[in-house]
Design a protein around this motif. Structure first.
Motif, PDB file in Angstrom:
ATOM      1  N   PHE A 114      58.186  47.796  43.331  1.00 60.25           N
ATOM      2  CA  PHE A 114      59.322  48.604  43.773  1.00 60.25           C
ATOM      3  C   PHE A 114      60.160  49.186  42.637  1.00 60.25           C
ATOM      4  N   LEU A 115      60.141  48.590  41.471  1.00 56.22           N
ATOM      5  CA  LEU A 115      60.937  49.154  40.382  1.00 56.22           C
ATOM      6  C   LEU A 115      60.475  50.564  40.018  1.00 56.22           C
ATOM      7  N   PRO A 116      59.164  50.800  39.775  1.00 52.34           N
ATOM      8  CA  PRO A 116      58.723  52.181  39.518  1.00 52.34           C
ATOM      9  C   PRO A 116      58.949  53.094  40.723  1.00 52.34           C
ATOM     10  N   ALA A 117      58.783  52.529  41.930  1.00 56.03           N
ATOM     11  CA  ALA A 117      58.971  53.337  43.146  1.00 56.03           C
ATOM     12  C   ALA A 117      60.422  53.744  43.315  1.00 56.03           C
ATOM     13  N   LEU A 127      64.292  60.143  39.080  1.00 60.80           N
ATOM     14  CA  LEU A 127      63.878  61.150  38.112  1.00 60.80           C
ATOM     15  C   LEU A 127      63.597  62.479  38.798  1.00 60.80           C
ATOM     16  N   SER A 128      62.856  62.425  39.906  1.00 59.08           N
ATOM     17  CA  SER A 128      62.493  63.638  40.630  1.00 59.08           C
ATOM     18  C   SER A 128      63.718  64.384  41.134  1.00 59.08           C
ATOM     19  N   ILE A 129      64.663  63.655  41.731  1.00 60.24           N
ATOM     20  CA  ILE A 129      65.872  64.281  42.264  1.00 60.24           C
ATOM     21  C   ILE A 129      66.738  64.832  41.141  1.00 60.24           C
ATOM     22  N   ALA A 130      66.800  64.115  40.012  1.00 61.59           N
ATOM     23  CA  ALA A 130      67.584  64.586  38.867  1.00 61.59           C
ATOM     24  C   ALA A 130      67.053  65.933  38.366  1.00 61.59           C
ATOM     25  N   VAL A 131      65.728  66.047  38.269  1.00 59.51           N
ATOM     26  CA  VAL A 131      65.124  67.322  37.841  1.00 59.51           C
ATOM     27  C   VAL A 131      65.429  68.419  38.859  1.00 59.51           C
ATOM     28  N   SER A 132      65.317  68.095  40.140  1.00 62.47           N
ATOM     29  CA  SER A 132      65.549  69.074  41.200  1.00 62.47           C
ATOM     30  C   SER A 132      66.995  69.580  41.176  1.00 62.47           C
ATOM     31  N   LEU A 133      67.942  68.664  41.027  1.00 63.44           N
ATOM     32  CA  LEU A 133      69.359  69.054  41.038  1.00 63.44           C
ATOM     33  C   LEU A 133      69.724  69.852  39.786  1.00 63.44           C
ATOM     34  N   ARG A 134      69.074  69.539  38.687  1.00 57.92           N
ATOM     35  CA  ARG A 134      69.291  70.339  37.472  1.00 57.92           C
ATOM     36  C   ARG A 134      68.817  71.763  37.699  1.00 57.92           C
ATOM     37  N   ARG A 135      67.662  71.924  38.336  1.00 57.37           N
ATOM     38  CA  ARG A 135      67.172  73.263  38.672  1.00 57.37           C
ATOM     39  C   ARG A 135      68.149  73.981  39.594  1.00 57.37           C
ATOM     40  N   TYR A 136      68.668  73.242  40.574  1.00 60.21           N
ATOM     41  CA  TYR A 136      69.606  73.838  41.534  1.00 60.21           C
ATOM     42  C   TYR A 136      70.885  74.286  40.834  1.00 60.21           C
ATOM     43  N   LEU A 157      54.500  37.194  49.688  1.00 61.38           N
ATOM     44  CA  LEU A 157      54.311  38.102  48.557  1.00 61.38           C
ATOM     45  C   LEU A 157      55.316  37.696  47.486  1.00 61.38           C
ATOM     46  N   SER A 158      54.839  37.385  46.311  1.00 60.57           N
ATOM     47  CA  SER A 158      55.709  36.827  45.277  1.00 60.57           C
ATOM     48  C   SER A 158      56.809  37.802  44.870  1.00 60.57           C
ATOM     49  N   HIS A 159      57.909  37.245  44.381  1.00 61.50           N
ATOM     50  CA  HIS A 159      59.041  38.056  43.929  1.00 61.50           C
ATOM     51  C   HIS A 159      58.632  38.969  42.784  1.00 61.50           C
ATOM     52  N   ASN A 160      57.858  38.442  41.847  1.00 61.13           N
ATOM     53  CA  ASN A 160      57.425  39.251  40.701  1.00 61.13           C
ATOM     54  C   ASN A 160      56.562  40.431  41.141  1.00 61.13           C
ATOM     55  N   ALA A 161      55.725  40.209  42.150  1.00 62.49           N
ATOM     56  CA  ALA A 161      54.886  41.299  42.659  1.00 62.49           C
ATOM     57  C   ALA A 161      55.744  42.387  43.291  1.00 62.49           C
ATOM     58  N   MET A 162      56.779  41.965  44.043  1.00 64.82           N
ATOM     59  CA  MET A 162      57.682  42.946  44.663  1.00 64.82           C
ATOM     60  C   MET A 162      58.403  43.776  43.613  1.00 64.82           C
ATOM     61  N   GLY A 191      55.786  48.510  53.501  1.00 65.61           N
ATOM     62  CA  GLY A 191      55.090  49.794  53.492  1.00 65.61           C
ATOM     63  C   GLY A 191      56.014  50.930  53.873  1.00 65.61           C
ATOM     64  N   ALA A 192      56.894  50.692  54.865  1.00 67.49           N
ATOM     65  CA  ALA A 192      57.859  51.709  55.281  1.00 67.49           C
ATOM     66  C   ALA A 192      58.885  51.978  54.191  1.00 67.49           C
ATOM     67  N   VAL A 193      59.381  50.907  53.563  1.00 70.49           N
ATOM     68  CA  VAL A 193      60.382  51.064  52.499  1.00 70.49           C
ATOM     69  C   VAL A 193      59.796  51.818  51.313  1.00 70.49           C
ATOM     70  N   LEU A 194      58.592  51.441  50.895  1.00 73.30           N
ATOM     71  CA  LEU A 194      57.963  52.102  49.755  1.00 73.30           C
ATOM     72  C   LEU A 194      57.688  53.575  50.064  1.00 73.30           C
ATOM     73  N   SER A 195      57.221  53.856  51.268  1.00 68.41           N
ATOM     74  CA  SER A 195      56.980  55.242  51.673  1.00 68.41           C
ATOM     75  C   SER A 195      58.274  56.039  51.644  1.00 68.41           C
ATOM     76  N   PHE A 196      59.346  55.436  52.175  1.00 71.12           N
ATOM     77  CA  PHE A 196      60.640  56.112  52.213  1.00 71.12           C
ATOM     78  C   PHE A 196      61.104  56.491  50.817  1.00 71.12           C
ATOM     79  N   PHE A 197      61.037  55.543  49.872  1.00 74.50           N
ATOM     80  CA  PHE A 197      61.511  55.837  48.517  1.00 74.50           C
ATOM     81  C   PHE A 197      60.662  56.896  47.834  1.00 74.50           C
ATOM     82  N   LEU A 198      59.341  56.770  47.931  1.00 81.44           N
ATOM     83  CA  LEU A 198      58.474  57.717  47.236  1.00 81.44           C
ATOM     84  C   LEU A 198      58.550  59.118  47.832  1.00 81.44           C
ATOM     85  N   LEU A 199      58.823  59.208  49.138  1.00 84.36           N
ATOM     86  CA  LEU A 199      58.889  60.520  49.790  1.00 84.36           C
ATOM     87  C   LEU A 199      60.294  61.117  49.784  1.00 84.36           C
TER      88      LEU A 199
END
Length: 355
Positions: free
Chosen positions: A145-148, A154-163, A136-141, A323-331
């Motif tokens: 993974f960058l958006p992931a 972003l999600s955690i930042a919003v959550s902690l601001r609410r907290y 799997l090419s480096h560019n594809a990775m 697949g495990a790494v991507l799932s971990f980050f997104l979840l």
């Protein structure tokens, strides 16, 4: 919303009784914070819940547990508030609630789904790269993974601001963050009230086992993250692309981190299975085990990839691991991984209140 109100009312009842008793004053960070209040707002209770490590020492020492008419179970009351706060403050909220109800199913489905996508992505051109990049090419990775990686931040930042707003914390000070990091790194509150450890698994057995496995998981994850970070610097700054040798810094960090993750997660699941579920948020048990299992499997699949990276099964192992790494980050924002961020934020807020 009604369930959240019920949890808060029960936690408030128990906190008021504990505030009058004060027998557990030196047990952990919860009780000094609890005894500093005379009345408890919803934000106060949420803050107390996120200071709690669910070591259960206060429950086993309490004279007002069932069959006493007060029927105190403070670890469970705070665990319910804590779990509910993570669901309510998650961004988006629906994802947080869904994972807690169907954690195992969601974790397994996302890993399999992403692994199949990575397997299909092998058809993308790899420009004659070596090692994993040949599959799997480096560019594809990077594109995947960058958006992931950015979404959970972003999600955690919003959550902690609410907290932070919900608990009514004061102005943020860097010195408070340093204090919080020191406490988190040492896991001070898992040492027990007298430094003998906690009796999480057994009322009459005090050990540092739970503290040790938490440290193994935390430092294992940090080592794996450091491995990826070092490899990124080597690739872009020093023009040293992978694959790297066994004694290279990325491999040494990744191997040690992966081993700590696998051992720590396996032992953590064992301790959870041995413990009394009635002293925690029993409705979230499946989600907690799913998260720990996903984290441990991520480490295990990475080690397997290291071991068989030069064999014909490498493309399959790479797809499973990615697949495990991507799932971990997104979840991450919706699993118990988020509890580390909430706990650190609670410690920062508490450090500010003590000044």
């Amino acid at each position: 919303m009604q369930m959240q109100t019920d949890f808060l009312q029960e936690a408030r009842r128990q906190a008021e009784i504990c505030n009058a008793c004060r027998y557990c004053e030196g047990y952990c960070s919860v009780f000094p914070a609890l005894h500093a209040e005379r009345a408890f707002s919803d934000g106060d209770l949420t803050q107390l819940a996120n200071l709690c490590h669910n070591c259960r020492g206060c429950y086993y020492a309490c004279q007002y547990t069932a069959p006493h008419e007060f029927d105190l179970n403070l670890p469970q009351a705070l665990a319910d508030v804590r779990q509910n706060s993570w669901e309510e403050m998650a961004f988006p909220r629906a994802a947080g609630k869904a994972f807690q109800k169907n954690g195992v199913l969601i974790a397994v489905a996302t890993v399999i789904g992403f692994a199949l996508l990575f397997w299909a992505a092998r058809t993308l051109p790899s420009a004659g790269d070596e090692g994993f990049y040949a599959a799997l090419s480096h560019n594809a990775m990077v594109a995947i993974f960058l958006p992931a990686f950015l979404f959970p931040l972003l999600s955690i930042a919003v959550s902690l601001r609410r907290y932070w707003r919900h608990i009514g914390a004061g102005p943020f000070r860097p010195a408070h963050l340093i204090t919080a990091f020191r406490q988190a790194a040492d896991m001070k509150n898992l040492k027990g009230g007298h430094g003998d450890g906690c009796n999480f698994e057994d009322e009459d057995r005090f050990t540092h086992a739970r503290r040790a496995v938490h440290q193994a998981v935390m430092y294992g994850f940090l080592l794996c993250f450091a491995s990826t970070s070092v490899a990124t610097v080597m690739h872009y700054v020093f023009d040293m692309p992978a694959p790297y040798g066994l004694l290279s810094l990325p491999k040494l960090l990744g191997l040690s981190g992966g081993l700590l993750l696998v051992v720590g997660c396996a032992e953590m699941i064992r301790l959870k299975l041995q413990s009394d579920r009635s002293l925690g948020a029993s409705a979230a048990f499946g989600g907690e085990v799913a998260f720990v299992g996903l984290l441990g499997f991520t480490g295990f699949s990475g080690l397997a990839l290291y071991a068989f990276g030069q064999s014909t099964v490498m493309p399959t192992l790479l797809a499973i691991h990615l697949g495990a790494v991507l799932s971990f980050f997104l979840l991450t924002p919706f699993t118990k991984m988020a509890h580390g961020f909430y706990r650190l934020t609670a410690l920062v807020a508490e450090a500010g209140r003590q000044k």
